[in-house]
Design an enzyme around this catalytic site. Sequence first.
Site, short mmCIF file in Angstrom:
data_model
loop_
_atom_site.label_atom_id
_atom_site.label_comp_id
_atom_site.label_asym_id
_atom_site.label_seq_id
_atom_site.Cartn_x
_atom_site.Cartn_y
_atom_site.Cartn_z
CE LYS A 25 -4.72 1.55 1.86
NZ LYS A 25 -5.33 0.75 4.06
O1 G3P Z 1 -7.52 2.26 4.97
C1 G3P Z 1 -7.97 3.33 5.52
C2 G3P Z 1 -9.54 3.67 5.11
O2 G3P Z 1 -10.47 2.85 5.03
C3 G3P Z 1 -9.49 4.95 7.11
O3 G3P Z 1 -10.40 5.07 6.75
O4 G3P Z 1 -12.02 5.66 8.49
O5 G3P Z 1 -9.95 5.82 9.45
O6 G3P Z 1 -10.63 7.92 7.96
P1 G3P Z 1 -10.96 6.47 8.40
#
Ligand code: G3P
Length: 217
Positions: free
Chosen positions: A83
């Site tokens: 990633k």
């Molecule tokens: O994998 C990264 C992403 O899904 C992060 O989610 O909820 O931290 O914006 P969030």
Amino acid sequence: MKFFLDTADIDAIAELNDLGMVDGVTTNPSIIMKSGRDIMEVTKEICDIVSGPVSAEVVATKADDMIAEGRKLAEIAENITVKLPLTWDGLKACKTLSGEGKMVNVTLCFSPNQALLAAKAGATFISPFVGRLDDINLDGMELIEDIRTIYDNYNFETEILVASIRSVNHVLDSARIGADVITAPPAVIKKMADHVLTDKGLDAFMKDWAKTGQSIL
Ligand code: G3P
């Protein structure tokens, strides 16, 4: 549509994997921090459970260092997806690592043009963050629609991996648009089974069944 779990919670991954609900897993530095585990150890453990792609994120910011970290992460298991953040250095690293045959997930995507660049750099997955766009009063799902249109216009093979999913409606909208993958916290996947009328209907069936005095077993 494929379901990835956005977590490093081994128990949650194993539970949903046993139900056939896990096509892959995504992690990021914040998720690793929350797990309290060593990145190499916990990622290996996830790869032993899940046969689909498991995203492990680099933390370097310069292309050469990202490439070195990506190669090291890719040694963890066959199903590792490296990633990389959507920066010019990340795109350079994407071009190199995808050229070596490694799966690459380009993350932190917030615009259709960024997604176009990632596809041209050979990304296996593009991760647009819908929740974080909604957080600043923009429309996260509109970005998914735009990327779907652009990728379909030119037959790009990069898969749209909807990330930063916060609700079951994000999952439903992703499916309606035709996103290839969603990555969501286990709690969101579990909530998809909930419906107030299911609970109400089951309650009524159980009450009526009790009145019959019968048993099946
Ligand atoms: O994998 C990264 C992403 O899904 C992060 O989610 O909820 O931290 O914006 P969030």
